[in-house]
Design a protein around this motif. Structure first.
Motif, PDB file in Angstrom:
ATOM      1  N   GLY A   1       0.843  -1.277   0.159  1.00  0.00           N
ATOM      2  CA  GLY A   1       0.151  -0.113   0.165  1.00  0.00           C
ATOM      3  C   GLY A   1       0.758   1.508  -0.006  1.00  0.00           C
ATOM      4  O   GLY A   1       0.446   2.065  -1.032  1.00  0.00           O
ATOM      5  N   PRO A   2       1.651   1.333   0.898  1.00  0.00           N
ATOM      6  CA  PRO A   2       2.661   2.549   0.958  1.00  0.00           C
ATOM      7  C   PRO A   2       3.387   2.747  -0.142  1.00  0.00           C
ATOM      8  O   PRO A   2       3.830   3.640  -0.594  1.00  0.00           O
ATOM      9  N   VAL A   3       4.039   1.721  -0.888  1.00  0.00           N
ATOM     10  CA  VAL A   3       4.780   1.541  -2.049  1.00  0.00           C
ATOM     11  C   VAL A   3       4.000   2.167  -3.053  1.00  0.00           C
ATOM     12  O   VAL A   3       4.567   3.182  -3.793  1.00  0.00           O
ATOM     13  N   PHE A   4       2.804   1.772  -3.468  1.00  0.00           N
ATOM     14  CA  PHE A   4       1.810   2.290  -4.311  1.00  0.00           C
ATOM     15  C   PHE A   4       1.578   3.702  -4.106  1.00  0.00           C
ATOM     16  O   PHE A   4       1.424   4.488  -5.488  1.00  0.00           O
ATOM     17  N   ALA A   5       1.454   4.204  -2.830  1.00  0.00           N
ATOM     18  CA  ALA A   5       1.227   5.406  -2.636  1.00  0.00           C
ATOM     19  C   ALA A   5       2.183   6.400  -2.901  1.00  0.00           C
ATOM     20  O   ALA A   5       1.820   7.705  -3.361  1.00  0.00           O
ATOM     21  N   ASN A   6       3.431   5.868  -2.972  1.00  0.00           N
ATOM     22  CA  ASN A   6       4.569   6.658  -3.410  1.00  0.00           C
ATOM     23  C   ASN A   6       4.985   6.598  -4.562  1.00  0.00           C
ATOM     24  O   ASN A   6       6.271   7.109  -5.069  1.00  0.00           O
ATOM     25  N   MET A   7       4.580   5.679  -5.779  1.00  0.00           N
ATOM     26  CA  MET A   7       5.164   5.075  -6.891  1.00  0.00           C
ATOM     27  C   MET A   7       5.449   6.356  -7.706  1.00  0.00           C
ATOM     28  O   MET A   7       6.273   6.401  -8.396  1.00  0.00           O
ATOM     29  N   GLU A   8       4.259   7.300  -7.990  1.00  0.00           N
ATOM     30  CA  GLU A   8       4.508   8.339  -8.883  1.00  0.00           C
ATOM     31  C   GLU A   8       5.779   9.129  -8.578  1.00  0.00           C
ATOM     32  O   GLU A   8       6.471   9.593  -9.392  1.00  0.00           O
ATOM     33  N   GLU A   9       6.119   9.707  -7.280  1.00  0.00           N
ATOM     34  CA  GLU A   9       7.129  10.548  -6.768  1.00  0.00           C
ATOM     35  C   GLU A   9       8.344   9.853  -7.029  1.00  0.00           C
ATOM     36  O   GLU A   9       9.072  10.392  -7.291  1.00  0.00           O
ATOM     37  N   HIS A  10       8.035   8.511  -6.647  1.00  0.00           N
ATOM     38  CA  HIS A  10       9.586   7.562  -6.909  1.00  0.00           C
ATOM     39  C   HIS A  10       9.903   7.459  -8.155  1.00  0.00           C
ATOM     40  O   HIS A  10      11.333   7.799  -8.410  1.00  0.00           O
ATOM     41  N   LEU A  11       9.165   7.259  -8.972  1.00  0.00           N
ATOM     42  CA  LEU A  11       9.438   7.132 -10.624  1.00  0.00           C
ATOM     43  C   LEU A  11       9.784   8.626 -11.352  1.00  0.00           C
ATOM     44  O   LEU A  11      10.955   8.606 -11.829  1.00  0.00           O
ATOM     45  N   ASN A  12       9.337   9.777 -10.665  1.00  0.00           N
ATOM     46  CA  ASN A  12       9.701  10.861 -11.199  1.00  0.00           C
ATOM     47  C   ASN A  12      11.197  11.020 -10.651  1.00  0.00           C
ATOM     48  O   ASN A  12      11.983  11.783 -11.334  1.00  0.00           O
ATOM     49  N   PHE A  13      11.176  10.856  -9.585  1.00  0.00           N
ATOM     50  CA  PHE A  13      12.751  10.957  -8.676  1.00  0.00           C
ATOM     51  C   PHE A  13      13.705  10.169  -9.711  1.00  0.00           C
ATOM     52  O   PHE A  13      14.857  10.754 -10.012  1.00  0.00           O
ATOM     53  N   GLN A  14      13.368   8.785 -10.123  1.00  0.00           N
ATOM     54  CA  GLN A  14      14.058   7.762 -10.739  1.00  0.00           C
ATOM     55  C   GLN A  14      14.521   8.583 -12.047  1.00  0.00           C
ATOM     56  O   GLN A  14      15.794   8.495 -12.586  1.00  0.00           O
ATOM     57  N   ILE A  15      13.581   9.141 -12.681  1.00  0.00           N
ATOM     58  CA  ILE A  15      13.683   9.631 -14.135  1.00  0.00           C
ATOM     59  C   ILE A  15      14.682  10.872 -13.860  1.00  0.00           C
ATOM     60  O   ILE A  15      15.338  11.163 -14.945  1.00  0.00           O
ATOM     61  N   GLY A  16      14.619  11.597 -12.690  1.00  0.00           N
ATOM     62  CA  GLY A  16      15.293  12.609 -12.742  1.00  0.00           C
ATOM     63  C   GLY A  16      16.965  12.181 -12.389  1.00  0.00           C
ATOM     64  O   GLY A  16      17.772  12.821 -13.061  1.00  0.00           O
ATOM     65  N   LEU A  17      17.068  11.379 -11.892  1.00  0.00           N
ATOM     66  CA  LEU A  17      18.363  10.764 -11.864  1.00  0.00           C
ATOM     67  C   LEU A  17      18.868  10.073 -12.999  1.00  0.00           C
ATOM     68  O   LEU A  17      20.117  10.349 -13.355  1.00  0.00           O
ATOM     69  N   GLU A  18      18.234   9.531 -13.958  1.00  0.00           N
ATOM     70  CA  GLU A  18      18.353   9.206 -15.231  1.00  0.00           C
ATOM     71  C   GLU A  18      18.976  10.264 -16.077  1.00  0.00           C
ATOM     72  O   GLU A  18      19.927  10.424 -16.680  1.00  0.00           O
ATOM     73  N   LYS A  19      18.271  11.602 -16.144  1.00  0.00           N
ATOM     74  CA  LYS A  19      18.480  12.736 -16.798  1.00  0.00           C
ATOM     75  C   LYS A  19      19.753  13.223 -16.297  1.00  0.00           C
ATOM     76  O   LYS A  19      20.632  13.800 -17.092  1.00  0.00           O
ATOM     77  N   GLU A  20      20.228  12.956 -15.117  1.00  0.00           N
ATOM     78  CA  GLU A  20      21.260  13.868 -14.324  1.00  0.00           C
ATOM     79  C   GLU A  20      22.466  13.031 -14.815  1.00  0.00           C
ATOM     80  O   GLU A  20      23.614  13.382 -14.501  1.00  0.00           O
ATOM     81  N   GLY A  21      22.314  11.679 -15.255  1.00  0.00           N
ATOM     82  CA  GLY A  21      23.510  10.894 -15.471  1.00  0.00           C
ATOM     83  C   GLY A  21      23.751  10.102 -14.363  1.00  0.00           C
ATOM     84  O   GLY A  21      24.919   9.171 -14.392  1.00  0.00           O
ATOM     85  N   VAL A  22      23.001   9.994 -13.320  1.00  0.00           N
ATOM     86  CA  VAL A  22      23.529   9.254 -11.963  1.00  0.00           C
ATOM     87  C   VAL A  22      23.048   7.987 -12.236  1.00  0.00           C
ATOM     88  O   VAL A  22      23.670   7.014 -11.726  1.00  0.00           O
ATOM     89  N   MET A  23      21.908   7.574 -12.773  1.00  0.00           N
ATOM     90  CA  MET A  23      21.310   6.438 -12.682  1.00  0.00           C
ATOM     91  C   MET A  23      21.628   5.610 -14.079  1.00  0.00           C
ATOM     92  O   MET A  23      22.041   5.904 -14.845  1.00  0.00           O
ATOM     93  N   PHE A  24      22.375   4.323 -13.709  1.00  0.00           N
ATOM     94  CA  PHE A  24      22.677   3.269 -14.488  1.00  0.00           C
ATOM     95  C   PHE A  24      21.687   2.278 -15.100  1.00  0.00           C
ATOM     96  O   PHE A  24      21.470   2.135 -16.044  1.00  0.00           O
ATOM     97  N   ALA A  25      20.852   1.912 -13.790  1.00  0.00           N
ATOM     98  CA  ALA A  25      19.893   0.810 -14.265  1.00  0.00           C
ATOM     99  C   ALA A  25      18.955   0.835 -13.222  1.00  0.00           C
ATOM    100  O   ALA A  25      19.606   1.007 -11.896  1.00  0.00           O
ATOM    101  N   ALA A  26      17.749   0.763 -13.250  1.00  0.00           N
ATOM    102  CA  ALA A  26      16.785   0.567 -12.139  1.00  0.00           C
ATOM    103  C   ALA A  26      15.429  -0.491 -12.592  1.00  0.00           C
ATOM    104  O   ALA A  26      15.157  -0.528 -13.695  1.00  0.00           O
ATOM    105  N   GLY A  27      14.695  -1.120 -11.635  1.00  0.00           N
ATOM    106  CA  GLY A  27      13.795  -1.795 -11.776  1.00  0.00           C
ATOM    107  C   GLY A  27      13.164  -2.637 -10.753  1.00  0.00           C
ATOM    108  O   GLY A  27      14.181  -2.805  -9.710  1.00  0.00           O
ATOM    109  N   PRO A  28      12.036  -3.251 -10.936  1.00  0.00           N
ATOM    110  CA  PRO A  28      11.478  -4.147 -10.073  1.00  0.00           C
ATOM    111  C   PRO A  28      12.083  -5.394 -10.244  1.00  0.00           C
ATOM    112  O   PRO A  28      12.630  -5.871 -11.145  1.00  0.00           O
ATOM    113  N   MET A  29      12.171  -6.309  -8.868  1.00  0.00           N
ATOM    114  CA  MET A  29      12.774  -7.572  -8.896  1.00  0.00           C
ATOM    115  C   MET A  29      11.504  -8.739  -8.731  1.00  0.00           C
ATOM    116  O   MET A  29      10.840  -8.498  -7.696  1.00  0.00           O
TER     117      MET A  29
END
Length: 134
Positions: free
Chosen positions: A39-67
């Motif tokens: 429940g809390p994971v899905f409640a924060n998913m949109e903000e989390h994904l936006n954060f991840q996309i920001g890391l990607e655009k900054e060149g910080v993110m190498f890879a990410a995803g669910p397991m």
């Protein structure tokens, strides 16, 4: 687990010496898992994904995803994020900024990860201006 806790552990220097002809690219793996159900994971998913996309655009993110679960049939909320950082402490600071972690929806741990082997194949079709990864 430290080398003192594991009698079969090998010092990092020995690994670096043995693989000195390889890539030796130091990255950091952030393992993240739900603290109190999905429940809390899905409640924060949109903000989390936006954060991840920001890391990607900054060149910080190498890879990410669910397991997925071991059978590949479901998801229990675990994720893996690989980041470029100058140190483990810097990678921890990145993970602490994630809205998912800030909200307490997930807990995380960070481990250094050294890339030595592998390949990335990208196919770029000029005529259709499309690409695919193998």
């Amino acid at each position: 687990m430290s080398a003192e806790d594991n009698p079969t552990a090998v010092p990092v220097g020995a690994v670096l010496e043995a693989s000195k002809a390889m890539l030796l690219k130091q990255l950091y793996a952030i393992f993240t898992q739900p603290v109190n159900g999905l429940g809390p994971v899905f409640a924060n998913m949109e903000e989390h994904l936006n954060f991840q996309i920001g890391l990607e655009k900054e060149g910080v993110m190498f890879a990410a995803g669910p397991m997925w679960t071991d059978d590949g049939e479901s998801w229990e909320g675990d994720g893996l994020v690989i980041v470029r950082a100058t140190s483990r402490e810097a990678a921890i600071a990145i993970a602490e900024r994630d809205p998912m972690h800030k909200a307490g929806a997930r807990a995380f741990r960070v481990r250094p990860w050294l890339i030595n082997e592998g390949t990335v194949t990208v196919k770029l079709d000029y005529s259709s201006q499309t690409f695919s990864m193998a």
